[in-house]
Scaffold this motif. Sequence first.
Motif, short mmCIF file in Angstrom:
data_model
loop_
_atom_site.label_atom_id
_atom_site.label_comp_id
_atom_site.label_asym_id
_atom_site.label_seq_id
_atom_site.Cartn_x
_atom_site.Cartn_y
_atom_site.Cartn_z
N VAL A 265 45.69 48.59 37.32
CA VAL A 265 45.80 48.67 38.77
C VAL A 265 44.55 49.38 39.28
CG1 VAL A 265 47.14 49.61 40.70
CG2 VAL A 265 48.32 48.70 38.70
N SER A 266 43.87 48.72 40.23
CA SER A 266 42.58 49.22 40.72
C SER A 266 42.72 50.44 41.63
CB SER A 266 41.87 48.12 41.50
OG SER A 266 41.90 46.90 40.81
N GLY A 267 43.90 50.65 42.18
CA GLY A 267 44.10 51.74 43.12
C GLY A 267 45.11 51.33 44.15
N LYS A 268 45.07 52.00 45.32
CA LYS A 268 46.02 51.58 46.35
C LYS A 268 45.28 51.24 47.64
CE LYS A 268 47.21 56.08 48.25
NZ LYS A 268 48.17 57.14 48.39
N LEU A 269 45.86 50.32 48.37
CA LEU A 269 45.32 49.93 49.66
C LEU A 269 46.24 50.45 50.75
CD1 LEU A 269 44.54 46.16 48.95
CD2 LEU A 269 42.91 48.06 48.95
#
Length: 299
Positions: A265-269
């Motif tokens: 998971v690249s992170g959160k938006l």
Amino acid sequence: MKSWKLGLVAALCSGTAYAAPMPVVTSFSVLGDVTKQIGGERVAVQNLVGANQDSHAYHMTAGDVKKIRTAKLVLLNGLGLEAADVQRAVKRSKVPFAEAAKGIQALKAEEGSHHHEHDGHDHNHGEFDPHVWADPVLMQTYAQNVGNALIQADPAGKAYYQQRLTAYQNQLKKLHSDSQAAFNSVPAAKRKVLTGHDAFSYMGKRYGVNFIAPQGVSSAAEPSAKQVAAIIRQIKREGIKAVFAENIKDARMVDRIAKETGVRVSGKLYSDALGGAPANSYIGMYRYNVKALTDAMKR
């Protein structure tokens, strides 16, 4: 005494001072920020749905009804973002209200989300996708609607609001050109992203990014096992590297998909609500999202 009074009258007429800021209620934090940017010191803004909260899962409280009744103006997004109980409470209150998305050419709820079949659970969403704030170009109209509503509710502040609206629209134009440049630096074939729900179709359309989501435009509809399996296949097949959770949602679904595809998971938006700095303003949130997305796609 006399000169003091004249000074006060002059200050009030010039629109620089206002006895007390005008109470404005906005339905959610993105709209609340746009209202503050244009309203400045002449408005006191209260959101019904706060930062990091999900508008789709929101229900009215007695406190909200009171907030609405004491407001001079209520601003809604429109396009079905607000649940029926919110719309009813606003109409019953007899307080003037306006919709920020008025006159914006909306996407159909299905247009952005053809990657997964709908299972008919989008009961609190109509046929349109309400997430117009995912496109800064459309936000110029959105801001104009907010400005017009403020002027109508507080005509004495007209010059003040217009000046701030123009300045804000210029910031939105710059946001668009910067976003365009950032996405253009990513090869078209790599502009693919997985998010939790369909909140980014307008961004996808504007900048040529393909967003895939297990949930439709409402985060209330749970995806079926079949939909999730199809998405997992698609991620593997297309080699999607950008996988994001959202600030308003439980990330379990996205985590599970990431685990099964071996993509981290690249992170959160920030999808439907502002968050902490730098995402504590609409423009800050948008710049954060663009950077997070383009960094992840380039991996």
